[in-house]
Structure formats: C-alpha cells, structure tokens
Design a protein around this motif. Sequence first.
Motif, PDB file in Angstrom:
ATOM      1  N   VAL A  76      -1.168  20.712  35.334  1.00 18.61           N
ATOM      2  CA  VAL A  76      -0.092  20.923  36.301  1.00 18.61           C
ATOM      3  C   VAL A  76       1.087  20.057  35.852  1.00 18.61           C
ATOM      4  CG1 VAL A  76       0.642  20.742  38.704  1.00 18.61           C
ATOM      5  CG2 VAL A  76      -1.715  21.403  38.158  1.00 18.61           C
ATOM      6  N   ALA A  77       2.166  20.697  35.442  1.00 15.88           N
ATOM      7  CA  ALA A  77       3.334  19.957  34.954  1.00 15.88           C
ATOM      8  C   ALA A  77       4.214  19.547  36.125  1.00 15.88           C
ATOM      9  CB  ALA A  77       4.122  20.826  33.975  1.00 15.88           C
ATOM     10  N   PRO A  78       4.915  18.438  35.999  1.00 19.43           N
ATOM     11  CA  PRO A  78       5.856  18.027  37.061  1.00 19.43           C
ATOM     12  C   PRO A  78       6.923  19.103  37.288  1.00 19.43           C
ATOM     13  CG  PRO A  78       5.480  16.225  35.537  1.00 19.43           C
ATOM     14  CD  PRO A  78       4.849  17.427  34.915  1.00 19.43           C
ATOM     15  N   GLY A  79       7.168  19.438  38.543  1.00 16.80           N
ATOM     16  CA  GLY A  79       8.191  20.429  38.895  1.00 16.80           C
ATOM     17  C   GLY A  79       7.641  21.838  39.022  1.00 16.80           C
ATOM     18  N   GLN A  80       6.366  22.058  38.685  1.00 12.78           N
ATOM     19  CA  GLN A  80       5.796  23.401  38.838  1.00 12.78           C
ATOM     20  C   GLN A  80       5.644  23.741  40.320  1.00 12.78           C
ATOM     21  OE1 GLN A  80       2.109  23.670  36.612  1.00 12.78           O
ATOM     22  NE2 GLN A  80       3.154  24.686  34.894  1.00 12.78           N
ATOM     23  N   ARG A  81       5.931  24.990  40.627  1.00 11.65           N
ATOM     24  CA  ARG A  81       5.717  25.474  41.977  1.00 11.65           C
ATOM     25  C   ARG A  81       4.254  25.870  42.151  1.00 11.65           C
ATOM     26  NH1 ARG A  81      10.832  29.656  41.888  1.00 11.65           N
ATOM     27  NH2 ARG A  81      12.526  28.089  41.747  1.00 11.65           N
ATOM     28  N   ASN A  82       3.821  25.929  43.405  1.00 11.44           N
ATOM     29  CA  ASN A  82       2.431  26.279  43.670  1.00 11.44           C
ATOM     30  C   ASN A  82       2.088  27.675  43.172  1.00 11.44           C
ATOM     31  OD1 ASN A  82       2.052  23.800  44.818  1.00 11.44           O
ATOM     32  ND2 ASN A  82       1.598  24.554  46.887  1.00 11.44           N
TER      33      ASN A  82
ATOM     34  N   ASP B  15       8.633  22.176  45.091  1.00 15.06           N
ATOM     35  CA  ASP B  15       7.802  22.110  43.899  1.00 15.06           C
ATOM     36  C   ASP B  15       6.892  20.893  44.017  1.00 15.06           C
ATOM     37  OD1 ASP B  15       9.291  19.797  43.049  1.00 15.06           O
ATOM     38  OD2 ASP B  15      10.785  21.085  42.112  1.00 15.06           O
ATOM     39  N   ASN B  16       6.208  20.551  42.935  1.00 15.09           N
ATOM     40  CA  ASN B  16       5.322  19.390  42.900  1.00 15.09           C
ATOM     41  C   ASN B  16       5.969  18.317  42.018  1.00 15.09           C
ATOM     42  OD1 ASN B  16       2.754  20.379  44.333  1.00 15.09           O
ATOM     43  ND2 ASN B  16       3.135  22.008  42.830  1.00 15.09           N
TER      44      ASN B  16
ATOM     45  N   GLU C  27       8.175  10.187  37.982  1.00  8.08           N
ATOM     46  CA  GLU C  27       9.539   9.717  37.778  1.00  8.08           C
ATOM     47  C   GLU C  27      10.460  10.195  38.892  1.00  8.08           C
ATOM     48  OE1 GLU C  27      10.797  10.894  33.924  1.00  8.08           O
ATOM     49  OE2 GLU C  27       9.686   9.315  32.898  1.00  8.08           O
ATOM     50  N   ALA C  28      10.314  11.443  39.289  1.00  8.49           N
ATOM     51  CA  ALA C  28      11.157  11.977  40.366  1.00  8.49           C
ATOM     52  C   ALA C  28      10.849  11.267  41.685  1.00  8.49           C
ATOM     53  CB  ALA C  28      10.940  13.482  40.498  1.00  8.49           C
TER      54      ALA C  28
END
Length: 585
Positions: free
Chosen positions: A348-354, A533-534, A538-539
Amino acid sequence: MTEYGRGPGSEPWHPEDPLFGDVGWEGQQAQPGQQSSYGGQPQHYPEQPQQPQQYGDWGHGQQADYGQAQQQYQVYDEQGNPQYPDQQQWADQQQYADQSHQQYAGQQQQYQQGGWDGTGVPGQVPYVADPVDPYGQQAAAYGEQQPDFYGTPEAYPPPEPPGKRRTEPEPEKTDWDPGPDQGEHAFFAGGGDDDDEADDEPDGRGRGDRRGKGGKGKGKDKGGKERKRRNGCACLVVVMVFGGGLAGVGYFGWQFYQNRFGTAPDYAGDGTGSVSVTIPKGAGGYTIGQELKKQGVVKSVDAFVAAQSQNPDGKKIQAGVFLLKKEMSAASAVKLMLDPTSQDNLIVAPGQRNATVYAAIDKKLGLSDGTTKGVAKKDYKSLGLPSWANNNKDIKDPLEGFLYPGTYGAAKGMKPETVLKQMVAQASDKYGAIDLEAKADALNLDDPLQVITVASLVQAEGKTHDDFRKMAEVVYNRLKTTNTETNRYLQFDSTFNYLKGQSNIHISESEINSNKDPYNTYTQKGLPPGPIDNPGDEALAAALNPTRDGWIYFVATDGENKTEFAKTYAEFQALKEKFNDSSGN
C-alpha cells in the motif's frame, strides 16, 4: 557404704528372703511394757547398717509363727564386733548367719539400693526410740552426738510390708501438654511411644507397672485427658519444602545447562496455516528470530539463529513482509524466507485511495473484482476502527485513511477481511502513538479525523517533503475565519477528483462550480467529510508541524512534479500563467 552412710553391713539381704523384712509389721513390734529381745537396751549404730531381722525362733531350725516372732537387734562395740545379750540365742542363730552370709553374698548391690521389690523404695526399717526404752532419747554411744536420720524432713520414708504398700498418688491433673523433653516425640505422639517407653523400663517393669503407680496409660496425658495426637502433616510439609527446593534447583539447573550446552528447542516439519511477519530494516538474525517466535513461526530464537548460520545464504534475508507458516522448523523458516514467493506481498503506497487497495487485494487473493470492496462496506465496524472514526454521515468510505501504507502479507487462500484487519490495525497503532486528540485541539481542528483528513490533502497535493509542510500551512490558512483571499474555500482539485474517482488535472471551472457534493471544496467551505486517501508518515508529520511563512496559494507549474507557493493573489495569478504556458493550455 549404705545409703545412710553407716559403713558396710555384715550380711546382704534379698526381697524374697523369708527370714528377713516382715518382723515387726504383723503386730510383732514390742508393745509398751514389753521387754525387747536384747534386754530392753537400745541399740546404737555408729557406722554400721542394720542387719537382717529374724523371724521367729530359728535356734531350733524351725520357723516361728509370725504371731510369736519378736524383733531382734545386734549391738556392736567400738571395733565393729557384734555383741549379744543372749549368748544362747547367738549360738542358736550362728548356723543361720553362716548360711545367710553365703546365700546373699552376691546380692550386696541390690541390698544397698534397698526396696521391697526393686522399685527404688528404701528397704531400711526406721529405728525410732522404743516407747518403753528408757535410753531411747539418750545420746549416741561412745560419747559422740549422732544425728537422727529418720527425724528430718529429708529422711527416707520407712519401708512397709508388701501387703500394705500403697501405690503412688495420681499427679494433679492439668491442661499442660508434655513436650518432646517430657517423653513425647516432637512430630508424632502415637501408640508407639508407649511401647518404646515400656522397652526402656529397668528391671523388666513394663506398661502395667507404670499404670499401677499412677503413670499415664495409652492415649492419656499426665492429667488423665486424652493425649493430643499429631499426624504426619508436619513431616509432610518438611518433605514437600525440601522436595520442592530440590525440584526447583534441578529445573533451573537443567534450564541453565540446556541454554548453555543443550540443543535449542525447535519444531519439526514445514508448519501449517499462514501468518504474515514483518521484518524491519537493519534487523539481524536475533531480531528476526524474536519476531518469528512472537508470531508462532519458530519455537526458539536460538534455533532460528543456528539454522540461519548453518545456511550459506542465511545472511541474505532482507527486510519486508513474509508470508510464513505456523510452527515451522527453524531450517524450514530460513529456506522459505529466502524463497522470493514468500515475499509476494501487497504494498500500500502513501496516497493510494481505498478503491485502488481493494482492487489489489482482489487480485492477490484471486477473487472477483469488487469482492473486497463489498466486504469493507459491509463489515467495516468489525475491522478494528478507532472510536472517533466515521463520525460524519457524508463519509463515502469509512476505511479511507485507515489502510495504512506499508507491506502486508496477502496470498491465495486468505480472506479479504484478514488483510484489511492488518492494515487497519497498523493505522490504529500509528495514530494512537501520536495522540491525535491533543494535536487536533492544538491545531484548532474539531476531532482526530480532521487531522487525518488534512494529512490526506497534503499527501494528494504535495510532491516533496518540503512541499508537504507548506501545503499544510495553506490548508490551515484557508480554514481561518479571517481568510479573505478564498473565504474559507480550499479549492483543491484533489477533492473533486476523489468524488469523481479520477485523477484529472484539467478540470473546467463550469464542471467544478456546478457540482455541489460535500467533497467538492470549490463549492463547500472547510474540510471534506473525511480523508481522500491513505497518507504516509511524511504527510502526517507535515500536517502536525506546518510552516509559519504565510503561504495561502500554490500551483503545480509543470503539471506534475514541481509545486510553487504564493502569499498574495497577484503572485498566484503569475503562477497560473506559468502553468498555462508549460501545459499549452
């Protein structure tokens, strides 16, 4: 010497001697007015003990009747030679004296101890003054003052005939319980004590003799009460304490030996079931073994470390998520972790939506499209969300923002909810460690969910780590009630793309302004109902620590990787022209 210290006697005596001991006890003592056998003269004993008494008339070799027997006495001179008032009587008794001397010569020790039956009661006849003897109160012979050995409180009691002896009086009854020093064993007081005591009695006297003299019988104490009996509990406790101590020493000794020299505990075989294990970066063999043992893969850390060192490629195990089995042998675990198929994980990459994550899970598990999305919509309440999640009725997906970025084990045969639970649990742990409720108050946000929402916007609009902090400041500045530049409208294209399920950077103003969806930040003030998103680490960190430079505008001037920021509307217009020039719009 006898017990009275008068010197050696001429003849010993024996309790069974019919010629000695009973004279004077059956009514044969001299009566008042009657002359004694020695002419009414008192006898004196400077240093010699009493001689045996005579029974009846032995001068003719016949035993006289007890009713006619008279007590006879001997008188000694200064040299200890016997003197007799009646020489005829001496002649008659000479023969018996010679015989008795031989007969009782071997019984001297028993005579000295005294007693009628060997019980220790003195066998001496007290010599009190004759009631008719005019010399009974005179001083001792030879001019010496002799003490009265029978007239003091410390004197021995006079002997009594066998038929008139009395038993010893019963001791006074008390509640005192004899201890070990009074003849009772320390742990047990059973019937065996009486047997032991009977065996120890001198002269063959046993239990019956003791009872006849007021001693305690079986089961009775000295007061006549039932004697307290103890069982083996005390002994059992002692045995258990010592036994437990020895067992403990043996156990820990064995464990020490096993840890130092023994073979490490290990499972046998390739294991069963499946379990996802995450190995952090930089983890060595011991750290990996600890995690595997914690997840139930191997039985001991030492077994894994040994197996890894024995495998030539053991040091090549990399960080990541491994799909392993429960209760594997250490050698099998090392072999499987070196197999690339065990690392066929879901990332699961940072910023991916469900929506993207659901599709990836379906593909990994070999399920039809939409299966995982349906499970998430139906069972989201049972997947472990925090209590503050899903607090808005307009939220499109309750799990959005809670499928935390990372690597997860996912393989055919696993259920979608199993994979989703891993992701939600990771998010809950991360957010719980930050204390989002306190952070929300510090950032003037309503609840922890809004912190995650801000982080999701930063993740969607930012490009680099430096961009994230500036982007977070833009969000907070536009949310202020004093914002006259945008009047609290965020105006983020990412929110409109989320509700459309797209990622389009070329959106017409008419399309955006005509859509009144709660997630459309062009037409709705403030934050969207929930995350879009997820966000990654860092975010999330940027959302918690924004810059304080006054940024309120931003434009991706190259349309993809470069984002520039402005503090005024004029600067923003200049950045828009730059974007249009680069994109050919």
